[in-house]
Design a protein around this motif. Structure first.
Motif, PDB file in Angstrom:
ATOM      1  N   SER A 142       0.403  54.940 -10.063  1.00  0.00           N
ATOM      2  CA  SER A 142       1.632  54.659  -9.325  1.00  0.00           C
ATOM      3  C   SER A 142       1.518  53.333  -8.590  1.00  0.00           C
ATOM      4  N   ILE A 143       2.627  52.607  -8.563  1.00  0.00           N
ATOM      5  CA  ILE A 143       2.722  51.381  -7.774  1.00  0.00           C
ATOM      6  C   ILE A 143       3.677  51.658  -6.621  1.00  0.00           C
ATOM      7  N   PHE A 144       3.213  51.464  -5.399  1.00  0.00           N
ATOM      8  CA  PHE A 144       3.968  51.884  -4.228  1.00  0.00           C
ATOM      9  C   PHE A 144       4.681  50.699  -3.577  1.00  0.00           C
ATOM     10  N   ASP A 145       5.961  50.911  -3.285  1.00  0.00           N
ATOM     11  CA  ASP A 145       6.760  49.872  -2.635  1.00  0.00           C
ATOM     12  C   ASP A 145       6.466  49.794  -1.137  1.00  0.00           C
ATOM     13  N   PHE A 146       6.273  50.960  -0.523  1.00  0.00           N
ATOM     14  CA  PHE A 146       5.945  51.019   0.899  1.00  0.00           C
ATOM     15  C   PHE A 146       4.685  51.847   1.097  1.00  0.00           C
ATOM     16  N   ILE A 147       3.707  51.260   1.776  1.00  0.00           N
ATOM     17  CA  ILE A 147       2.494  51.984   2.165  1.00  0.00           C
ATOM     18  C   ILE A 147       2.615  52.228   3.662  1.00  0.00           C
ATOM     19  N   VAL A 148       2.907  53.464   4.018  1.00  0.00           N
ATOM     20  CA  VAL A 148       3.191  53.815   5.413  1.00  0.00           C
ATOM     21  C   VAL A 148       1.939  54.415   6.031  1.00  0.00           C
ATOM     22  N   ILE A 149       1.433  53.792   7.079  1.00  0.00           N
ATOM     23  CA  ILE A 149       0.193  54.229   7.724  1.00  0.00           C
ATOM     24  C   ILE A 149       0.538  55.025   8.977  1.00  0.00           C
ATOM     25  N   THR A 150       0.186  56.311   8.974  1.00  0.00           N
ATOM     26  CA  THR A 150       0.410  57.162  10.149  1.00  0.00           C
ATOM     27  C   THR A 150      -0.889  57.802  10.636  1.00  0.00           C
TER      28      THR A 150
ATOM     29  N   THR B  99       4.903  46.682   0.555  1.00  0.00           N
ATOM     30  CA  THR B  99       5.116  46.369   1.960  1.00  0.00           C
ATOM     31  C   THR B  99       4.307  47.369   2.770  1.00  0.00           C
ATOM     32  N   ILE B 100       3.584  46.894   3.764  1.00  0.00           N
ATOM     33  CA  ILE B 100       2.802  47.764   4.632  1.00  0.00           C
ATOM     34  C   ILE B 100       3.635  48.103   5.866  1.00  0.00           C
TER      35      ILE B 100
ATOM     36  N   ILE C  32       4.760  42.901   6.306  1.00  0.00           N
ATOM     37  CA  ILE C  32       4.275  43.925   7.224  1.00  0.00           C
ATOM     38  C   ILE C  32       5.412  44.314   8.164  1.00  0.00           C
ATOM     39  N   ILE C  33       5.699  45.593   8.213  1.00  0.00           N
ATOM     40  CA  ILE C  33       6.661  46.141   9.173  1.00  0.00           C
ATOM     41  C   ILE C  33       5.877  46.956  10.189  1.00  0.00           C
ATOM     42  N   SER C  34       6.039  46.600  11.443  1.00  0.00           N
ATOM     43  CA  SER C  34       5.332  47.300  12.513  1.00  0.00           C
ATOM     44  C   SER C  34       6.318  48.199  13.247  1.00  0.00           C
ATOM     45  N   GLY C  35       5.982  49.476  13.345  1.00  0.00           N
ATOM     46  CA  GLY C  35       6.908  50.438  13.935  1.00  0.00           C
ATOM     47  C   GLY C  35       6.308  51.204  15.089  1.00  0.00           C
ATOM     48  N   VAL C  36       7.139  51.505  16.066  1.00  0.00           N
ATOM     49  CA  VAL C  36       6.742  52.274  17.241  1.00  0.00           C
ATOM     50  C   VAL C  36       7.586  53.541  17.283  1.00  0.00           C
ATOM     51  N   CYS C  37       6.920  54.689  17.240  1.00  0.00           N
ATOM     52  CA  CYS C  37       7.616  55.980  17.195  1.00  0.00           C
ATOM     53  C   CYS C  37       7.613  56.638  18.565  1.00  0.00           C
TER      54      CYS C  37
ATOM     55  N   THR D 298      11.443  52.319  16.509  1.00  0.00           N
ATOM     56  CA  THR D 298      11.746  50.890  16.662  1.00  0.00           C
ATOM     57  C   THR D 298      10.785  50.118  15.769  1.00  0.00           C
ATOM     58  N   PHE D 299      11.308  49.210  14.973  1.00  0.00           N
ATOM     59  CA  PHE D 299      10.426  48.472  14.066  1.00  0.00           C
ATOM     60  C   PHE D 299      10.905  47.039  13.891  1.00  0.00           C
ATOM     61  N   GLY D 300       9.959  46.210  13.496  1.00  0.00           N
ATOM     62  CA  GLY D 300      10.269  44.809  13.251  1.00  0.00           C
ATOM     63  C   GLY D 300       9.238  44.192  12.328  1.00  0.00           C
TER      64      GLY D 300
END
Length: 324
Positions: free
Chosen positions: A75-83, A106-107, A129-134, A155-157
């Motif tokens: 699989s090729i992933f469009d978004f790699i979401v790190i939690t 995109t990370i 890189i998208i940085s998000g605050v939950c 909130t992300f940017g």
């Protein structure tokens, strides 16, 4: 239309809830890397009891036991979401996810802490890189069983600011996914400021709940002295942040410090740091309070409250895990 492929690294409380919500998008395929809870999730799915979304049993499109297994899946992933938890002393997460990345990746960082983006930017300078605050009150008390206490805000940017234009297509697509997930969200032009705003809560409630003998937020609110300590800790972090950043910071999506504090008033909620402490897991101390204290030292700014909390909690954590 080809689906957007998301892989979430870290199937804990936050990862499980966001995987469930992202899957509401009709063109999104969500994969989940489960480590300690793989058997339970594979057998029973993720059981979600949410005050906002109701009761559900969620089964991700694909599940993997490890990053290595996911990287070998083809699989090729469009978004790699790190939690996953951000504990630098256990190894570099940027190094860990390298096998998952591709030219179209995109990370997305949905983690606590200050300055956490830098290792990823240094490792993947050409990757958006998208940085998000939950702000999310969700707990995993048992493997694969989530309790969500209604609060959820993201909130992300883009990171860094200089790469904002290059990141715009990823930001637009991610915004659409979050919108269809029915998650309240804001797009930030200064995610560092937002991270300091989140630390107001994490740097106060989390250590104080532990050092108060394991009291949850309900009992902290009920005790006037404890609530005052929360408020004074928040004010100290806010003052430090404004010295570091050179600008005023707000209370995230809330209009006042009291409104921010009262988000968990009347709610028996255990911060994730308290749950980790009770399970004798390593704590996210260095990227939160530790990072704040190091920032204070760099500008020779006195922060007695958070220095005390950090010192006591670091020692208590070592004793709790049998390191001492």
């Amino acid at each position: 239309m080809e689906s957007t492929k998301i892989i979430i690294v870290g199937a804990g409380a936050v990862g499980g809830l966001f995987a469930f919500r992202f899957s509401q998008h009709p063109s999104v395929e969500v994969s989940l890397i489960c480590r300690s809870n793989y058997e339970q999730v594979n057998y029973s799915g993720i059981q979600i009891d949410s005050e906002q979304y109701g009761e559900h049993i969620y089964r991700p499109s694909k599940m993997f036991r490890s990053i290595e297994e996911a990287s070998k899946s083809g699989s090729i992933f469009d978004f790699i979401v790190i939690t996953m938890k951000n504990i630098p002393e256990l190894g570099s997460i940027a190094d860990m996810i390298e096998p998952l990345t591709s030219k179209q990746s995109t990370i997305v960082l949905l983690q606590n802490g200050l300055g956490i983006e830098k290792p990823f930017f240094e490792k993947f300078p050409e990757t958006p890189i998208i940085s998000g605050v939950c702000m999310v009150a969700v707990s995993q008390f048992n493997p694969g069983k989530l309790i969500h206490k209604k609060t959820i805000n993201l909130t992300f940017g883009s990171y860094p600011k200089a790469k904002e234009n290059a990141c715009k297509p990823s930001m637009n697509l991610f915004s659409d996914i979050v919108l269809k997930a029915a998650i309240d969200f804001q797009v930030s032009t200064d995610i560092e400021l937002t991270r300091w705003s989140k630390l107001l809560w994490n740097g106060s409630f989390s250590p104080i709940c532990i050092l108060a003998g394991g009291c949850d937020t309900f009992y902290i609110h009920e005790d006037s002295d404890a609530r005052n300590l929360i408020k004074n800790t928040m004010l100290e972090i806010k003052s430090l942040a404004e010295r570091v950043l050179g600008t005023e910071i707000n209370y995230g999506p809330y209009s006042s410090i009291d409104e921010y504090i009262d988000t968990t008033a009347g709610v028996h909620y255990k911060p994730s740091l308290l749950l980790d402490y009770e399970r004798k897991y390593p704590l996210e101390l260095e990227v939160t309070l530790g990072a704040a204290i190091r920032a204070a030292r760099e500008i020779d700014y006195h922060v007695p409250i958070i220095t005390t909390l950090y010192s006591l909690l670091k020692l208590s954590d070592r004793k709790n895990r049998g390191v001492l």
